[in-house]
Design an enzyme around this catalytic site. Structure first.
Site, short mmCIF file in Angstrom:
data_model
loop_
_atom_site.label_atom_id
_atom_site.label_comp_id
_atom_site.label_asym_id
_atom_site.label_seq_id
_atom_site.Cartn_x
_atom_site.Cartn_y
_atom_site.Cartn_z
N VAL A 116 -24.05 -25.30 1.53
CA VAL A 116 -22.66 -24.91 1.29
C VAL A 116 -21.72 -25.06 2.39
O VAL A 116 -20.71 -24.60 2.30
CB VAL A 116 -22.63 -23.18 1.01
N HIS A 134 -25.56 -23.67 -4.57
CA HIS A 134 -25.26 -22.40 -4.27
C HIS A 134 -23.95 -22.42 -3.65
O HIS A 134 -23.49 -21.40 -2.92
CB HIS A 134 -26.15 -22.45 -3.06
N CYS A 142 -10.67 -21.26 -9.72
CA CYS A 142 -10.06 -20.37 -10.70
C CYS A 142 -11.04 -19.99 -11.81
O CYS A 142 -11.47 -20.71 -12.74
CB CYS A 142 -8.66 -20.79 -11.11
N CYS A 167 -4.26 -19.31 -8.40
CA CYS A 167 -3.99 -20.69 -8.80
C CYS A 167 -2.66 -21.36 -8.88
O CYS A 167 -1.80 -20.65 -9.06
CB CYS A 167 -4.77 -20.48 -10.29
N CYS A 172 -1.02 -20.77 -15.11
CA CYS A 172 -2.06 -19.74 -14.81
C CYS A 172 -1.82 -18.84 -13.89
O CYS A 172 -1.49 -17.69 -14.20
CB CYS A 172 -3.44 -20.65 -14.47
N GLY A 236 -34.68 -32.99 3.61
CA GLY A 236 -34.37 -31.72 4.52
C GLY A 236 -34.50 -30.15 3.71
O GLY A 236 -33.70 -29.49 3.82
N ASN A 262 -39.37 -34.26 5.03
CA ASN A 262 -39.02 -32.81 5.73
C ASN A 262 -39.73 -32.63 6.86
O ASN A 262 -41.06 -33.15 6.79
CB ASN A 262 -39.08 -31.77 4.62
#
Length: 494
Positions: A116, A134, A142, A167, A172, A236, A262
């Site tokens: 993230v 994620h 929005c 937004c 909108c 990873g 990894n």
């Protein structure tokens, strides 16, 4: 070290296996595996890369399950490390930028990420070729029209909650939400102990399931490309969070191959054609050199706006004016890469200089109507920026603004020119005005400035010498160590 959203996550008792032992292939084995991986990538028709926290540890962002991972330290009752770099200033790693190079060359078709940190988008991977399963700590969306907004600051909430912004589409105007999943969206899936006659079957250990929460659009694209992939390269990731960890397996149905890079063992190792235990950056650097491909530099360009407004005093003898340095994401949004602003004026003026060291960066002054002068802004950058400061010069006059003086430049072309200049100079601080808007009522001028705040280049030759890939290619195919040894004789080379 950048901790970012990890500190915002809700507490959960069982996050699966943590404190996992790290394994390192010997230099000889590692080199052989790098050559095998380079060969697979060179021959691939639809390469998909699946990434986890391990590709961002070299960016100063800790992983979760490693010996010094966030969840490992929490379970051991140890304090989290102090952050030495703001999360929003983390820069893409060598691996992030190598993936950009592969994508631009047409080799890499799609990236799936569980991270993230937003570094794939920031590095230059096109949005349409990226699934962030994620979420993204720097993205708002929005829920009404689906518009996405990538920010230069970390969004203040996680858990798909409403934020303080709306937004910007006039049709909108709905409230925006963050895009990052929290533990409240997960459920622990326990596998039962089944006894059939005298046979005892112990199903795998509990795993964390985020199936119900994963964004359908991202998940559908990830599923589609994994099914199409002839090589799915996992970088990873411990491959423990379901259903994301099962996506690479879908390539097997079409004859695809899985490669895992990894430091820890994963539950999917037995399904992989190749498992490499080594630092991701070292492995990818070796692959890129064997493919004779450059790793592009990372150039970060940030935006801010300067708003200059004027109004006559009640007795019409003076002009009250205000200058504001603000975020392009709205007046209430933070401007995280600017620490302070020093304001001064041209030499023939007696105005007192000012230092604005807290946001909002705002200065008010009063001027007689006949005066014209220059305003100098010395922008001091925050920690994590590659340069300390830059100066902006603004002409001040009392003429009515001409609406025809407004313009909007092609940002892509402007940014490309700035990148080329930054690469040539190997320094940051280059800036340009990319947009100007003027209005008569109220009398104001808004200019949007772009500035290079980071330049990062990458060298293939790693300092400790553990990985020193060689450029040896024959008819487009990379020679393996065995092929080279067979071809070596004691005759002198031509």
């Amino acid at each position: 070290m950048s901790l970012g959203y990890a500190e915002k996550l809700s507490f959960i008792e069982d996050v699966g296996q943590v404190g996992m032992t790290e394994f390192f292939d010997s230099a000889h084995v590692l080199q052989d595996k790098i050559e095998q991986l380079a060969k697979l990538i060179e021959k691939s028709r639809h390469l998909v890369v699946f990434t986890g926290a391990g590709i961002s540890t070299s960016c100063g962002i800790p992983d979760f399950r490693g010996p010094k991972g966030i969840w490992t330290l929490q379970r051991e009752g140890k304090p989290l490390p102090e952050a030495s770099l703001p999360f929003h200033r983390a820069m893409p790693s060598m691996t992030h930028m190598a993936l950009v190079g592969l994508e631009k060359a047409g080799v890499l078709k799609f990236v799936i990420s569980q991270n993230v940190d937003g570094l794939h988008l920031r590095s230059g991977i096109p949005r349409e070729k990226l699934a962030e399963l994620h979420g993204n700590s720097f993205m708002e969306t929005c829920s009404s029209c689906g518009a996405e907004y990538l920010r230069d600051f970390e969004v203040e909430t996680i858990g798909l909650k409403e934020t303080s912004r709306r937004c910007s589409d006039e049709k909108c105007g709905a409230k925006l939400r963050d895009t990052v999943l929290d533990w409240e969206h997960s459920k622990l899936v326990h596998f039962p102990l089944i006894i059939i006659g005298r046979i005892i079957t112990l199903f795998p250990a509990p795993s964390l399931n985020l199936l119900d929460a994963l964004p359908p659009k991202e998940m559908d694209l990830a599923d589609k490309h994994c099914r199409m992939g002839d090589v799915v390269l996992c970088l990873g990731t411990s491959l423990q969070i379901t259903p994301a960890c099962n996506l690479p397996l879908k390539s097997l149905r079409g004859g695809g191959k899985i490669v895992i890079v990894n430091l820890q063992k994963t539950p999917k190792d037995k399904k992989a054609s190749l498992v490499i235990h080594g630092f991701v950056d070292k492995v990818i650097a070796g692959v890129m050199e064997l493919l004779n491909m450059q790793i592009p530099p990372y150039i970060r360009i940030d935006l801010f706006q300067i708003i200059l407004t004027q109004s006559l005093s009640c007795d019409k003898k003076f002009v009250n004016w205000t200058i504001r340095i603000a975020s392009v994401h709205g007046l209430g949004a933070p401007l995280p890469f600017i620490k302070s602003v020093e304001v001064s004026f041209s030499n023939n003026q007696n105005y007192k200089e000012a230092t604005l060291d807290a946001q909002p960066f705002l200065l008010k002054r009063r001027t007689v109507q006949t005066e014209t002068f220059e305003i100098f802004l010395n922008l001091k950058f925050s920690d994590g920026c590659g340069c300390l400061n830059t100066q902006i010069q603004i002409p001040f006059n009392l003429e009515d603004p001409d609406p025809t003086n407004g313009f909007i430049l092609d940002r892509n072309a402007t940014f490309e020119n700035m990148r080329e200049a930054a690469i040539q100079d190997l320094s940051c601080g280059q800036n340009a005005v990319v947009e100007r808007k003027t209005t008569s009522v109220p009398k104001s001028e808004v200019t949007v400035h772009a500035i290079v705040t980071n330049v990062k280049t990458f060298d293939y030759q790693l300092s400790n010498g553990d990985v020193k890939p060689r450029k040896e290619a024959l008819n487009g195919l990379i020679m393996t160590r065995k092929q080279r040894s067979k071809g070596r004789k004691r005759k002198s080379r031509p």
